[in-house]
Design a protein around this motif. Structure first.
Motif, PDB file in Angstrom:
ATOM      1  N   LYS A  87      36.691  44.403  -2.750  1.00  0.00           N
ATOM      2  CA  LYS A  87      35.860  44.459  -3.952  1.00  0.00           C
ATOM      3  C   LYS A  87      34.985  43.207  -4.059  1.00  0.00           C
ATOM      4  O   LYS A  87      35.201  42.221  -3.362  1.00  0.00           O
ATOM      5  CB  LYS A  87      36.739  44.616  -5.191  1.00  0.00           C
ATOM      6  CG  LYS A  87      37.536  45.917  -5.169  1.00  0.00           C
ATOM      7  CD  LYS A  87      38.394  46.106  -6.398  1.00  0.00           C
ATOM      8  CE  LYS A  87      39.180  47.411  -6.303  1.00  0.00           C
ATOM      9  NZ  LYS A  87      40.041  47.624  -7.486  1.00  0.00           N
ATOM     10  N   ASN A 136      31.448  43.673 -12.771  1.00  0.00           N
ATOM     11  CA  ASN A 136      32.388  44.669 -12.241  1.00  0.00           C
ATOM     12  C   ASN A 136      33.838  44.358 -12.640  1.00  0.00           C
ATOM     13  O   ASN A 136      34.782  44.770 -11.962  1.00  0.00           O
ATOM     14  CB  ASN A 136      32.249  44.742 -10.710  1.00  0.00           C
ATOM     15  CG  ASN A 136      32.706  46.046 -10.120  1.00  0.00           C
ATOM     16  OD1 ASN A 136      32.702  47.083 -10.779  1.00  0.00           O
ATOM     17  ND2 ASN A 136      33.126  46.006  -8.867  1.00  0.00           N
ATOM     18  N   ASP A 142      30.320  45.867  -2.237  1.00  0.00           N
ATOM     19  CA  ASP A 142      31.104  46.932  -2.853  1.00  0.00           C
ATOM     20  C   ASP A 142      30.750  48.308  -2.271  1.00  0.00           C
ATOM     21  O   ASP A 142      31.619  49.129  -1.997  1.00  0.00           O
ATOM     22  CB  ASP A 142      30.883  46.918  -4.368  1.00  0.00           C
ATOM     23  CG  ASP A 142      31.851  47.819  -5.106  1.00  0.00           C
ATOM     24  OD1 ASP A 142      33.054  47.516  -5.082  1.00  0.00           O
ATOM     25  OD2 ASP A 142      31.410  48.822  -5.700  1.00  0.00           O
ATOM     26  N   ASP A 171      37.870  50.776  -0.283  1.00  0.00           N
ATOM     27  CA  ASP A 171      38.308  50.680  -1.677  1.00  0.00           C
ATOM     28  C   ASP A 171      39.097  49.414  -1.976  1.00  0.00           C
ATOM     29  O   ASP A 171      39.122  48.955  -3.118  1.00  0.00           O
ATOM     30  CB  ASP A 171      39.158  51.906  -2.044  1.00  0.00           C
ATOM     31  CG  ASP A 171      38.337  53.175  -2.123  1.00  0.00           C
ATOM     32  OD1 ASP A 171      37.094  53.071  -2.247  1.00  0.00           O
ATOM     33  OD2 ASP A 171      38.922  54.269  -2.047  1.00  0.00           O
ATOM     34  N   ASP A 178      36.835  46.946 -12.823  1.00  0.00           N
ATOM     35  CA  ASP A 178      37.319  47.419 -11.534  1.00  0.00           C
ATOM     36  C   ASP A 178      38.134  46.329 -10.831  1.00  0.00           C
ATOM     37  O   ASP A 178      39.135  46.613 -10.169  1.00  0.00           O
ATOM     38  CB  ASP A 178      36.143  47.845 -10.650  1.00  0.00           C
ATOM     39  CG  ASP A 178      36.593  48.527  -9.364  1.00  0.00           C
ATOM     40  OD1 ASP A 178      37.552  49.324  -9.413  1.00  0.00           O
ATOM     41  OD2 ASP A 178      35.993  48.264  -8.316  1.00  0.00           O
ATOM     42  N   LEU A 179      37.736  45.089 -11.020  1.00  0.00           N
ATOM     43  CA  LEU A 179      38.411  43.980 -10.339  1.00  0.00           C
ATOM     44  C   LEU A 179      39.858  43.815 -10.785  1.00  0.00           C
ATOM     45  O   LEU A 179      40.730  43.488  -9.974  1.00  0.00           O
ATOM     46  CB  LEU A 179      37.666  42.665 -10.597  1.00  0.00           C
ATOM     47  CG  LEU A 179      36.196  42.599 -10.190  1.00  0.00           C
ATOM     48  CD1 LEU A 179      35.642  41.222 -10.507  1.00  0.00           C
ATOM     49  CD2 LEU A 179      36.004  42.941  -8.725  1.00  0.00           C
TER      50      LEU A 179
END
Length: 199
Positions: free
Chosen positions: A159, A127, A151, A156, A130-131
């Motif tokens: 994470k 991921n 997640d 949001d 996104d991180l």
């Protein structure tokens, strides 16, 4: 569960490195694609078993999960009856891991080989794209399903990622240190038999 403070952050990272075996780097690969036999999961034959497996793991609306993480499946060949989890860096595929949906599978998890990867999974974090956008809390899990559940059920700004094993490689530790600059807090969430300083 270990919450990492500024004071013990590097100590915890060092401890996770203790049990790690170094993975040798292979020849550099510049471009890979997902095999054509890795297909989207739908709630219809012959993919229903994958859909139901995800529901059985607690994801009551698999479609949201599938779209966010680009999870695929395979119904033939070397990766038959496996969920496929692609790994991306800067929106470019660098590798993938798989998880068998068969209870009696000889290998539950199977990675791409070093030669087939741009970055081997044990050198990377799930991921990642996104991180790097940052957030309030980052959870570092052991396996991909632990990561997905954190997640999936969190807000949001919370994470998750995973190491794919109980220990951390040097390459992963560098990524975690870099991510510490874009998260307010990092928490280690490994299985009970993993060795973590201060756990």
């Amino acid at each position: 569960l270990t919450s990492i403070s500024n004071e013990n952050f590097l100590d915890v990272i060092d401890n996770l490195l203790l049990n790690n075996r170094t993975i040798k780097k292979a020849d550099v690969i510049k471009y890979i694609t997902l095999p054509h036999i890795f297909v989207d999961i739908e709630n219809k034959t012959p993919y229903t078993r994958f859909w139901n497996y995800l529901i059985g793991r607690g994801f009551l609306n698999p479609q949201d999960l599938l779209m966010k993480h680009d999870i695929r499946c395979c119904i033939e060949g070397e990766w038959e009856d496996r969920l496929i989890f692609p790994l991306y860096k800067d929106n470019h595929l660098v590798s993938w891991i798989s998880r068998s949906i068969n209870k009696n599978a000889f290998l539950r998890y199977k990675d791409t080989s070093i030669k087939e990867s741009i970055i081997h999974p044990k050198h990377f974090l799930y991921n990642y794209d996104d991180l790097i956008m940052g957030g309030d809390v980052l959870y570092i899990c052991e396996g991909v399903f632990d990561c997905l559940k954190v997640d999936y059920f969190s807000s949001d700004n919370i994470k998750a990622t995973c190491l794919f094993t109980k220990s951390m490689t040097k390459e992963q530790s560098y990524l975690v240190v870099a991510l510490s600059k874009v998260f307010k807090e990092i928490r280690i969430l490994l299985d009970a038999d993993a060795y973590v300083l201060g756990a």
